[in-house]
Design an enzyme around this catalytic site. Sequence first.
Site, PDB file in Angstrom:
ATOM      1  CB  SER A 140      -0.896   0.007   1.241  1.00 45.84           C
ATOM      2  OG  SER A 140      -0.143   0.415   2.359  1.00 45.84           O
ATOM      3  CE  LYS A 141      -0.640   7.085  -3.099  1.00 46.34           C
ATOM      4  NZ  LYS A 141       0.564   7.426  -3.772  1.00 46.34           N
ATOM      5  NE  ARG A 142      -0.871   2.641   6.023  1.00 48.16           N
ATOM      6  CZ  ARG A 142      -1.431   1.521   6.435  1.00 48.16           C
ATOM      7  NH1 ARG A 142      -0.897   0.813   7.391  1.00 48.16           N
ATOM      8  NH2 ARG A 142      -2.551   1.108   5.881  1.00 48.16           N
TER       9      ARG A 142
END
Length: 464
Positions: A239-241
């Site tokens: 994910s973006k994280r």
Amino acid sequence: MVTTRFAPSPTGYLHIGGLRTALYSYLWAKKNGGKFLLRIEDTDLKRNSHEATKKIEEAFDWCGLEYDGEVIYQSKRFDLYKEYIQKLLDEDKAYYCYATKEELDKMRAEQQAKKQRPRYDGRYRDFKGTPPKGIEPVVRIKAPQSGVIEFVDGIKGELKFNVEDMLDDFIIARSDGTPTYNFVVAIDDALMGLTHVIRGDDHLSNTPKQIVVYNALGFDIPKFYHVPMILNPQGKKLSKRDGATDVMEYKQMGYFPEALLNFLIRLGWSHKDQEIFSMDEMLELFDPKDINSSASAYNQEKLLWINAQYMKTMPLTKIINSLKELGLDISSHPKSELLVDAHRQRARTLIELKDQINLLLNPPKEYDKKAVKKFLKGEWKDLLKNFLDFLSTKEANSPEEFEKLTEEFLQKEDIKIGKLAQPIRIAITGSSVSPSLYDTMAIVGKDELIKRVEKLLSVDSFEK
Ligand code: GLU
């Protein structure tokens, strides 16, 4: 003829996982002299945007993955889908369902209370009566009610889906007449002559539904390859994280598209222990049957390493163009190629390269304290002054000429290069790290070199 496609839904940006399946599809088509199509799945008019479509096309351009023919937009094919819906209705392979939302909710609640899997119970499947008034019906396909749907996946092997566990008469047209996702994907894959469908395994549960559509319409079923996901280092969905997932962010971070594609092909596919693959090698060696059947882990360090390898061998003019796109235009600098060549061994990304080049292009604003303390000692001022006097009577342009000239000076003064090199580096860049001394001198040029040395000599005292 082998035909593959990439079929993104334009809901945001092009995800690197999407680019990976696009690459696999592209390679397989091109390797076999076939066609690779780009089909934008924009039937969900509420969730899809024109802007997102543009972003996907832009990312494709940047990566250099060329598709055959024009981009295909599903939103322009509604009439065709309607024809097929009508065909299935006419052949009694689909039917109108008038169940209201309340009715369906009740049905589901009852099934849940009985610990049954929620599924449409087929209540309008054989309905012949007068349709209830005021209800816009949906169209449902007559799916098999028992048995198994099986197919051989090119990566996962033989797969069997128990109809009772996962299928019901699913909707193929909503009450406003618009067709649903699984229906249009199957129609398009069939009509476009897809021979191989390579996509993420998050779509695996859609495949039995699509097979129902293929069978209902008598279409040939393509070969499916469901590619395992890219996971983060902790084994969770990327994910973006975990870092950038948008392909175009990689451009902004200074990666080469070639390096990103190289990184992505290796995430889920390998050939012996080779890490670097040119496009020609990818085309020669790739076969989707060799895609790993287990998920792969994203590894930023590996991407940096791969990019650094490309940095070392990429044509200089290409790097100069890429730097321009990142806001540093050195194309009219007389030593533009040398500027890049002198720095690229130590730069892993174009952003690192840009920062290093900028350090050399601009006179130092300050001098590195540690370097000053360590190297500006003893007779450094006299030495630099003598060097300036010597330099002003000579001409030099190339690194070789600066080397020759410097050696002449060192001989004359009877000193070693070590004494001179670091003070000059500090004068030129403000620090003791820079590429080869003579490259650096040639890049800034004699006049600027003199100016920078004079500036260093004019400093009264250095900050402690
Ligand atoms: N449109 C789907 C998506 O963006 C992919 C469909 C497919 O590859 O079959 O996830």
